[in-house]
Structures are given as C-alpha cells and as structure tokens.
Motif scaffolding. Structure first.
Motif: not given
Length: 824
Positions: A55-59, A64-67
């Motif tokens: 999971f990450f978050s854009p600036i 939260r997105y799975l990428g």
C-alpha cells in the motif's frame, strides 16, 4: 578425529536448516495465500527483489492504494484500486473464499476491490514474479486465472502487452491518471487500433487525441520523434485471435517504464543496473493533435499559420479559416475533379490521365487501405480506381491507399513518407511549370569539398564496353570487378573529356580545396549544372582502398544531411568521383573565419548542429547498414545554399555489424587529431561512440566559434575540450559562448548544447550518450540532462604529432586531410 567429524556434521545440518528456512522464506515472501494475507505497512517482494507489492499514498494525499513498484514507490507500475481508494490504513489483501484476490477494509470486512473472476478455484495463490506481474494461479490445475499485466493502469513494462482481440474486440488498454498526485482514471487512454495496419491511438475520452501512424516492423510511420533506439526490442504480433504490441530487452540489466501522462503524452524512464539512463517525454505540438487542419488540410508546425490547403484545394469555410478555425478543412476547387472517363479532346476521344502531387516527409492519413505489391504498382493501381484519393509506399507494409477524405495530414521536418495526392492533370502540369520557372532563378546546390558522400563507381559498365586490349592498359581497374560489380553497375558514368571541359582542364582557379584524397574542383556541365569533381591525386596518401570504401559503404544511402554522389569516371587511369556542388563550401570556412562567422547566427548554428546529429543518426540507426564515419570534423561538414549541413568524406567509414555497444578494432588508426576519442587514438578501438565523441567536439566548436586543435587560452595550453571542462567545473561555462552569437533569449539553448557536447566527449565510451539520445536532447524531449563526467582531452599539444590539419591557424576550405596514428 571423531570430535572433528561431529563438528562438521553439526555445521552441515545447521547450514541445511538455514538454507531450507531461507528457501521457504523467499518463496513465501513473494506470495499471498489463503492463510497469508498482506496488511497495510507490509509488502511482498519478487524473488529478484526488483519489485514490491504494497500500500502507498501519493504525494499530498492520505488515500491508500495497493500498487506494484520498481525499486521504490515513486516508480509505480500498477495500481489495483485506483478508482476505489482506501481512506485509512486499515486495508488488507487476501485470497477470498471464492479464490479471488481481494482488498478488504479490515475494520468492517467490506470488499474494496476484487479480481472478480468467476469459476475460480477455492485453492489459489497470488505471486509477484520477477517481471513485476502479479499472478493469480489455480493451485489445482496450475493455470493462471488472472494477472496484473492483463489489467494495466497507466504504465507498460517489458513483456507487458497492449492488445486488441480480433474476435471479441476486447482490448488491453492503458489509462492515464487524473493528475500526478491522483492515480484515479483520467480522460486519456491508449489502445491499439486499425488492425489491418496496426497503430496506437491516444484517446481523450471518446475522441482521438493523437495516433502513432502504422507500425512497419521497425518504427511507427507517423511518429518520427519516437526514434528507432527507443523502439528497440518492440515487436508487433498478429495472431489469429489477437493483435498485440510488446517489448523486451536482451540485456537483462535494463528495464523501462513507458507511461501515459495525465496530459496524454508518452513518458519513458529507462534503467540500466537500476540507475536511470533515459528520462524522455514525447511531447506533442499543435500539428500532432488529431485532424488539426480538418479533411485535406496540411499541418506544418514550422509555418504560420500552421494549416494550409494543397494545390487544387481551398478552405471549406473561408471565414472560419481566416479566424484560424481549421476544423472543416479543405475541399477541391470547383472544376478540379477527377478525369475518370473518356473526354473529347480536339474532336477525338482521349483519356486525360490524372496525376499526383508528391508531398515529402508526410504523416500518413488515417483510414489506410493496403495491398501487397511492388512500389511501381501503387500509382497505376490508384489511378485505375476512381475512388482512390492518394497513395504511399513502405517496403514493410506495401502499397497504402486512401479512398475517403484525407484526415490527420502533417508535414514533418524529417521522417514520414512520400504521399502522392491525386489531382487532375492540369494541376500537375501547372505545378511542373512553376518548378521549371523557379529553377531558372535558383542556383542548384551541389557538393563542394573534400570528402563527399555516397560513392558508387560504374567502372564495370565501362569495362563491358571496352576491348580486352584497353583493359590491359588499365590493370588498376581490376580491383573493381568480382563481388563489387553489382555496386559499380548502378553508378552513372561520366566522360573524362566532359569533366575536363567542365573544370577548365582542372584549372587551379576552380579548385575548391585539397585533401588527403586529392583536389576537388568546381565544374559546370554543358547544361549549366554545377558539380564538384573529386580527383584522386597520384601522390595521394589515400587511394583505391578509400575510393572503393566509399563505394561499398554508402552507395545506397540517401539522407538530406548526407552529401549525394552523382557518378564517377575511371578513364585514362583516373579515379574521379562527382558530387552535388555545395555553394557555401564547408562549415569551417564560416565558423573559424572572423569575418564569415557573423553570418552564422544562433538559429543557423542550432539548425546545423541538429542536422549533423540527424545525419549521424541515419548512419548509426536508420540506414540499411550501421556505419561509423570515423572522420567527423568541421571541414567535412558541407553547407548547401540554404546552409543545410551535409556530412561528407566517407573514405574512412566502416560498416559495423552487431548491437549498439559493439566495438571494432583496427591496426591502422586514421582520422583527424583532436576529433579522435582516446580509445581509438591509443588502442584502435572504434564504435558508434567514436562518432559521438567527434560530434561533441564539433558541437563545442560551433557554440564557441573556436577550433579544438588550436585553442590556446590558458598557461597549461588546454584544448577547447579541456578549457570547456575547466569552465564547467568553475560554474562559468557561459564564457565559452561565441560573443558573436550570444543572446540572452537563447542562453538556455546555448548552455544546453554545451552540456550535451561535454556529455559526448566524456572519457569512457559507455558514459557517452548514443546519437539517438543526443538528438532527443537537442530537440528538448529529454527534459533533464545528467551532469557530464570526466572528459577526455590533452593538456599539451605535441608539435611532433602528425595532424590532419597542416596549419591549425589557417581557415579550411574543404581541406579534408588525413592523419595516421598507430595504436599500441
């Protein structure tokens, strides 16, 4: 001894347990199973450690997105829930009871995203493989039931496909983000279309935004800026069910991410050993926008206004056209219709044939119809069909025809195809008259100078007409027989007496220059045609080897930035090459002359730099043969009447087989001191990076207006390269710019060229960019230039070194000369 054996056994068992554990850990670390979920703040890693899923978050976002990312989160290559973001860190990825991979909200168990495959097995696992592909596999059958490569986001990586199913019409397309910080689906998408002659379309919602033109097996015909280098490894496959485009690298240290930007452009990041080597965005000008000038409207970004109508056509709506609204395009002028029927002319029935306007460097229109066949059949076949409006030809596609309105026409500065637009016979006749009228006022540019280009000799044609007795008188011609006959037969043969008359018996007053091969004379033929005559000197250090080398190396090459060979003469023991005449002689005659250099403003110099680079690109990449010139220098760059640069003198050129990094070795090091890279001058090693080095020297000379080999501006007697490097380190590189051309408006362009020049003359060949990258840098499609590393130069000029420049202080007048430095 027993104690020793016991310790060895104990160590062996420990190692076995460790290896077994490590193996199990490695296999589990790249896999999600029904019993192993993935929570936020956790990742799984591919076995080669290049890719991670998490999971990450854009600036500037808390979503939260799975990428999946390459090396780090900024290099994201895939996003699962791009349109269903999690609002907190409670996400979890697991295998659902129906076998699908799902993203759940761990607090309430809500399914946020799912692979949504029906008839899945309840026994499945998801694994991140070494290509960056997340694979969902049925463990019972081993069949892959879903994978992330078949459901891309905005990025393509090696082995991924963009495809269209011919039967179902289902597409694997790429959808851009809304913005750099918002990964949700934006309005731009890319898909493969026109399956008869496949090409990639970029859409803005449901409207065509831009198209690549058809793929010909090597390049996209409508996208000359997408250079061959960056299409290396691409292949288009047409199966019974599917047409797809994919790419891969033979060199497994390389990786690339090609993404569709939120603005509908293509961006390429290329890596070698996990370090960025290329960062390029293929921008779009107004003419790239689909159908900018409407039907039959021609778009040329170098003109103002950019849209125009061809001869025999006029704006559909003159008022709109005058207001720069070109969407309705052009129509045929009244009365200028096709003549597809028998007409009564002078009382008798005759067929008045239509003809074609030939437009060069054109983007092929949309809606292509094609047929296999020889190039010579395209025109007659088109004329035989009254609905055919235009035709073109590509060796790998065949004949291309258009029977509906010509849409998305564009004139390129280079590349594209010759487009033949059908018009009535009177238009062709009028156009021909205009050209003939213009010729009476224009001096025809032809070659001047020493090293010319493209040489083929037709000695064999002459031999076939001569007697055996005559052949015995000229034994030196025998070298031109055998395997070279095919080449020689194709050259026009000039009569020695006519050349003698044209040059006033090779009068010294007609001499344009003198180099290693011999003198070059200006000649005027009986019909007024101007030529340049290159005559082998009896005392020349060069000879039949260089003469034949030019013939065998470049007899088939044609490019606007290469000098054209017109023919040859081999009578009376002579070896003469005839070229187009260049009225402005060579670059150094302007560049290093304090009076003439004022003529070369920055715009002219910039065009010359780009033209030379494109000529080298053709030799290294786009010609049938990969050719290393080995003697690029200012005196070997000729200028036509429009100051367009032409690379000349291919006597030292070599054909190189293999990949771009291949090197060749020679025991005979030839060229010009000051333009030779160190690996060639010292060790006899040459590759395409040798020409890149020479181009870098040329570039610095053009920007500074000073010779590399005669630059003394420091107590250490630095060369121009050394002096430029010193100024770069002192952050004072602006001082290198020729005061005659310095302009605050163009300062950034000048500084960019200097930086490119320094990148080209770096000491290590592998650090120098290839010429494809150089061209992209020059046209500003590589937005960020890396800083140059250590450059190669000599502190002290050794006066005993044999140089091709007999006098460094004198201006050259196409004085192509030769030096030999024997490598160790």
């Amino acid at each position: 001894m027993a104690s020793l054996n016991h310790n060895i056994n104990h160590l062996f068992i420990t190692l076995l347990i460790f290896c077994t554990f490590f193996s199990c850990y490695s296999s589990l670390n790249d896999t999600i199973t029904s019993s192993k979920s993935l929570k936020d703040q956790q990742t799984i890693t591919s076995n080669n450690t290049n890719f991670k899923l998490g999971f990450f978050s854009p600036i500037n976002s808390t979503n939260r997105y799975l990428g999946i990312w390459y090396i780090n989160e900024t290099n994201n290559i895939w996003i699962a829930n791009r349109d269903q973001p999690l609002k907190d860190s409670n996400g979890i990825v697991s295998i659902d009871k129906d076998g699908n991979l799902v993203i759940l909200n761990n607090q309430n168990g809500t399914i946020i995203w799912t692979t949504n495959i029906s008839n899945t097995s309840t026994n499945s696992t998801a694994q991140l493989n070494d290509s960056g592909n997340l694979i969902l596999r049925d463990n019972n059958s081993g069949i892959i039931i879903w994978d992330s490569f078949s459901h891309p986001a905005d990025a393509a990586v090696p082995t991924m496909r963009i495809s269209t199913n011919k039967i179902t019409g289902k597409k694997i397309a790429f959808v851009a983000r809304k913005s750099d910080n918002d990964p949700s689906s934006g309005p731009f998408s890319a898909s493969i279309e026109r399956l008869g002659t496949p090409e990639v379309f970029i859409w803005h919602d449901t409207n065509i935004h831009w198209r690549t033109g058809p793929w010909n097996g090597r390049v996209f015909l409508g996208s000359p800026r997408m250079l061959t280098l960056y299409l290396s490894g691409w292949r288009l496959v047409q199966d019974d069910d599917e047409t797809y485009l994919t790419y891969d690298f033979n060199d497994k240290t390389m990786f690339a991410i090609l993404s569709l930007t939120p603005h509908g452009k293509l961006r390429l990041f290329e890596y070698r050993n996990k370090k960025v080597t290329v960062n390029i965005t293929v921008g779009q000008n107004e003419c790239d926008l689909y159908g900018k000038c409407g039907p039959f409207g021609n778009c040329d970004n170098s003109r103002v206004p950019i849209c125009s109508c061809f001869e025999g056509f006029e704006p559909t709506n003159l008022v709109e056209w005058s207001l720069n609204n070109w969407t309705n395009g052009c129509v045929r002028k009244e009365g200028f219709n096709f003549k597809c029927e028998m007409l009564k002319i002078n009382g008798s029935s005759e067929f008045k044939q239509d003809g074609f306007l030939v437009k060069q460097n054109m983007k092929v229109p949309d809606f292509i119809e094609r047929s296999d066949g020889d190039q010579n059949k395209c025109g007659p076949d088109c004329l035989a069909n009254c609905s055919c409006l235009a035709h073109a030809y590509d060796p790998n596609i065949g004949c291309m025809y258009w029977s509906r309105e010509l849409v998305d026409l564009q004139k390129f500065p280079f590349g594209g195809v010759d487009l033949f637009i059908r018009v009535p016979a009177e238009i062709v006749a009028d156009n021909k008259k205009k050209k003939e009228l213009n010729k009476s006022f224009i001096i025809i540019p032809i070659v001047g100078g020493i090293g010319a280009f493209t040489l083929v000799i037709c000695a064999y044609l002459l031999w076939r007409k001569c007697s055996a007795r005559h052949r015995e008188r000229h034994p030196q011609k025998s070298i031109m027989r055998g395997q070279n006959q095919m080449k020689l037969d194709e050259l026009p043969l000039y009569d020695f007496k006519k050349l003698e008359t044209a040059t006033n018996s090779f009068h010294i007053g007609n001499m344009l220059g003198k180099g290693g091969f011999g003198p070059v004379y200006k000649g005027i033929m009986e019909d007024g045609h101007e030529i340049a005559v290159k005559r082998l000197s009896k005392a020349s250090g060069q000879g039949i080897e260089e003469f034949m080398n030019e013939v065998l190396v470049i007899s088939k090459l044609q490019h606007r930035n290469l000098v054209r060979l017109l023919g040859c003469c081999v009578e009376n023991g002579e070896q003469i090459l005839v070229y187009e005449f260049m009225p402005n002689k060579s670059l150094d005659a302007f560049l290093f002359d304090p009076l003439q250099n004022k003529i070369l403003d920055w715009r002219k110099r910039s065009n010359i730099i780009e033209g030379i680079a494109r000529g080298i690109l053709y030799l290294h990449r786009d010609s049938r043969l990969k050719i290393i010139h080995r003697d690029l220098k200012a005196s070997n760059i000729l200028l036509d009447g429009d100051m367009i640069p032409k690379i000349s003198d291919f006597g030292l050129a070599r054909i190189v087989k293999g990949g771009e990094d291949d090197e060749a070795n020679t025991n005979r090091v030839v060229g010009t001191y000051g333009y030779m890279p160190p690996e060639y001058a010292m060790e006899g090693l040459f590759s395409e990076k040798s020409d890149v080095y020479s181009f870098g020297v040329l570039l610095l000379e053009i920007v500074s207006g000073r010779r590399n080999s005669s630059f003394y501006n420091h107590e250490d007697s630095l060369s121009l390269i050394g002096f430029a490097w010193k100024l770069w380190l002192e952050d004072n590189i602006i001082s290198l710019i020729d005061p005659e051309v310095w302009d605050a408006c163009n300062e950034s362009s000048m500084l960019r060229c200097i930086q490119i020049g320094l990148l080209c003359v770096q000491e290590l060949p592998r650090e120098r960019p290839n010429i494809s990258t150089v061209v992209l840098m020059l046209i500003s499609e590589i937005t960020h230039l890396p800083p140059p590393g250590k450059v190669a130069f000599v502190y002290k000029q050794n006066p005993s070194t044999k140089s091709s420049q007999k006098s460094h202080e004198s201006n050259s007048n196409n004085n192509v000369t030769l030096s030999e430095v024997h490598g160790r």
